[in-house]
Write an enzyme that holds these catalytic residues in place. Structure first.
Site, PDB file in Angstrom:
ATOM      1  N   GLN A  68       0.846  -1.397  -0.116  1.00 37.02           N
ATOM      2  CA  GLN A  68       0.049  -0.137  -0.090  1.00 37.02           C
ATOM      3  C   GLN A  68       0.863   1.191   0.128  1.00 37.02           C
ATOM      4  OE1 GLN A  68      -3.015  -1.175  -0.404  1.00 37.02           O
ATOM      5  NE2 GLN A  68      -3.343  -2.711   1.009  1.00 37.02           N
ATOM      6  N   ASP A  92      -9.892  -2.415  -0.810  1.00 34.20           N
ATOM      7  CA  ASP A  92      -9.900  -2.688   0.740  1.00 34.20           C
ATOM      8  C   ASP A  92      -9.586  -1.420   1.446  1.00 34.20           C
ATOM      9  OD1 ASP A  92      -7.233  -2.001   0.350  1.00 34.20           O
ATOM     10  OD2 ASP A  92      -6.946  -4.210  -0.731  1.00 34.20           O
ATOM     11  N   GLU A 112     -14.166   2.285  -7.522  1.00 33.22           N
ATOM     12  CA  GLU A 112     -14.116   0.732  -7.299  1.00 33.22           C
ATOM     13  C   GLU A 112     -15.323   0.083  -8.001  1.00 33.22           C
ATOM     14  OE1 GLU A 112     -13.861  -3.012  -6.665  1.00 33.22           O
ATOM     15  OE2 GLU A 112     -12.029  -1.797  -5.825  1.00 33.22           O
ATOM     16  N   ASP A 143     -17.345   1.693 -12.833  1.00 40.15           N
ATOM     17  CA  ASP A 143     -16.226   1.068 -13.706  1.00 40.15           C
ATOM     18  C   ASP A 143     -15.584   2.356 -14.101  1.00 40.15           C
ATOM     19  OD1 ASP A 143     -15.200   0.886 -16.754  1.00 40.15           O
ATOM     20  OD2 ASP A 143     -15.660  -0.906 -16.111  1.00 40.15           O
ATOM     21  N   GLY A 144     -13.830   1.808 -13.901  1.00 46.14           N
ATOM     22  CA  GLY A 144     -13.125   3.026 -14.019  1.00 46.14           C
ATOM     23  C   GLY A 144     -12.849   3.507 -15.427  1.00 46.14           C
ATOM     24  N   ASP A 161      -4.730   0.205  -8.278  1.00 45.96           N
ATOM     25  CA  ASP A 161      -4.461  -1.056  -7.424  1.00 45.96           C
ATOM     26  C   ASP A 161      -5.400  -2.075  -8.176  1.00 45.96           C
ATOM     27  OD1 ASP A 161      -4.111  -2.592  -5.443  1.00 45.96           O
ATOM     28  OD2 ASP A 161      -5.353  -1.503  -4.182  1.00 45.96           O
ATOM     29  N   SER A 162      -4.941  -2.924  -8.915  1.00 43.49           N
ATOM     30  CA  SER A 162      -5.805  -3.917  -9.503  1.00 43.49           C
ATOM     31  C   SER A 162      -5.441  -5.301  -8.793  1.00 43.49           C
ATOM     32  CB  SER A 162      -5.669  -3.684 -10.875  1.00 43.49           C
ATOM     33  OG  SER A 162      -4.373  -4.166 -11.310  1.00 43.49           O
ATOM     34  N   ASP A 164      -4.699  -9.405  -9.993  1.00 35.69           N
ATOM     35  CA  ASP A 164      -3.962  -9.534 -11.048  1.00 35.69           C
ATOM     36  C   ASP A 164      -4.608  -9.730 -12.311  1.00 35.69           C
ATOM     37  OD1 ASP A 164      -1.126 -10.334  -9.947  1.00 35.69           O
ATOM     38  OD2 ASP A 164      -2.187 -11.829  -8.609  1.00 35.69           O
TER      39      ASP A 164
END
Length: 288
Positions: A68, A92, A112, A143-144, A161-162, A164
């Site tokens: 982070q 998170d 998010e 949706d980003g 921050d995705s 995988d």
């Protein structure tokens, strides 16, 4: 050999074939399937609470701060004045927690896609979800891609921050996504995205870095140590619209007292510089 232990969770993924990571579980705290992914929260004997999405470890209480802090402070400190920041993903709350600490950041926008991850994190991972409580933060569940289409030349720093590139996160590693980020940046803006480990995913590291190099005047790969991630290492691609940026020389540095006041447990100016130092085989593979 060939023995399955009771009450142990094992992470198995096609991205790192032939290897795995396991830990002992005290209790399954939460399990559900959202619109986008399987969500699992575990209480473990050695790593505290653990968030797992689609069978892949996202964060553990023991070592989450390394990831982070680095995905947040590397791009923030490469920018001279990162006042407005966009976070894509990060359900998170950990990245928002770190970005909010930066003294120059005035406004944080976070998008998010999975509201359930936010809800679960607030309930079971409050030490990370505290990021959602910052007065600097405006949170959008959407949706980003669609969000950035309507917000051009708006942000100083964009952090992705995705998880995988499996399931809903696949699109965040493609060229059209990086093009959208570029269009959403102000002049001299900086982007930073999770980009995999060079031990298991060199092709992913190389392809993501090449995308960034093709779109930005300056691009680089940096890395950090996270024991519960595959191989214990994960990296980030960073791109900047400032052709004079020197990624390994932070534009903003903190004193020891400032690091303590911000409760930084991993990031410091020396770690920042070292994050861009790569092993010889990685430099060769990435043609650096």
């Amino acid at each position: 050999m060939d023995t399955l232990k009771k009450n142990w969770f094992t992470e198995v993924c096609e991205m790192w074939p032939g290897g795995t990571f396991s830990f002992e579980v005290k209790e399954v705290l939460h399990k559900e399937k959202s619109m986008y992914q399987d969500i699992l929260v575990l209480d473990t004997t050695s790593f505290g609470k653990v968030l797992v999405l689609d069978g892949i470890i996202q964060c553990t209480q023991k070592d989450e701060f390394s990831y982070q802090e680095m995905i947040a402070f590397l791009p923030l400190c490469c920018h001279k004045n990162p006042e407005k920041v966009l976070i894509v993903g990060g359900g998170d709350g950990g990245v928002a927690r770190e970005v909010a600490k930066h003294p120059k950041v005035k406004e944080i926008v976070q998008v998010e896609i999975d509201e359930k991850v936010i809800e679960v994190s607030k309930k079971y991972l409050p030490s990370m979800a505290v990021g959602f409580e910052s007065e600097k933060l405006k949170l959008h569940v959407c949706d980003g891609f669609e969000f950035m289409k309507n917000h051009s030349r708006e942000f100083d720093v964009i952090i992705t921050d995705s998880s995988d590139p499996v399931g809903p996160a696949v699109s965040l590693f493609q060229e059209n996504y990086f093009s959208l980020m570029k269009s959403a940046l102000k002049p001299n803006g900086v982007v930073c995205s999770q980009a995999g480990t060079f031990w298991y995913s060199m092709d992913l590291v190389s392809s993501t870095l090449n995308i960034c190099k093709n779109l930005f005047p300056k691009a680089a790969y940096a890395w950090t140590s996270v024991p519960t991630y595959p191989s214990g290492q994960i990296g980030f691609v960073i791109g900047s619209l400032d052709p004079d940026v020197q990624f390994d020389k932070p534009a903003i540095t903190f004193s020891r007292q400032e690091e303590l006041s911000m409760n930084l447990r991993y990031y410091n100016s020396d770690i920042h510089k070292a994050a861009f130092v790569l092993p010889t085989f990685v430099k060769n593979q990435l043609h650096i």
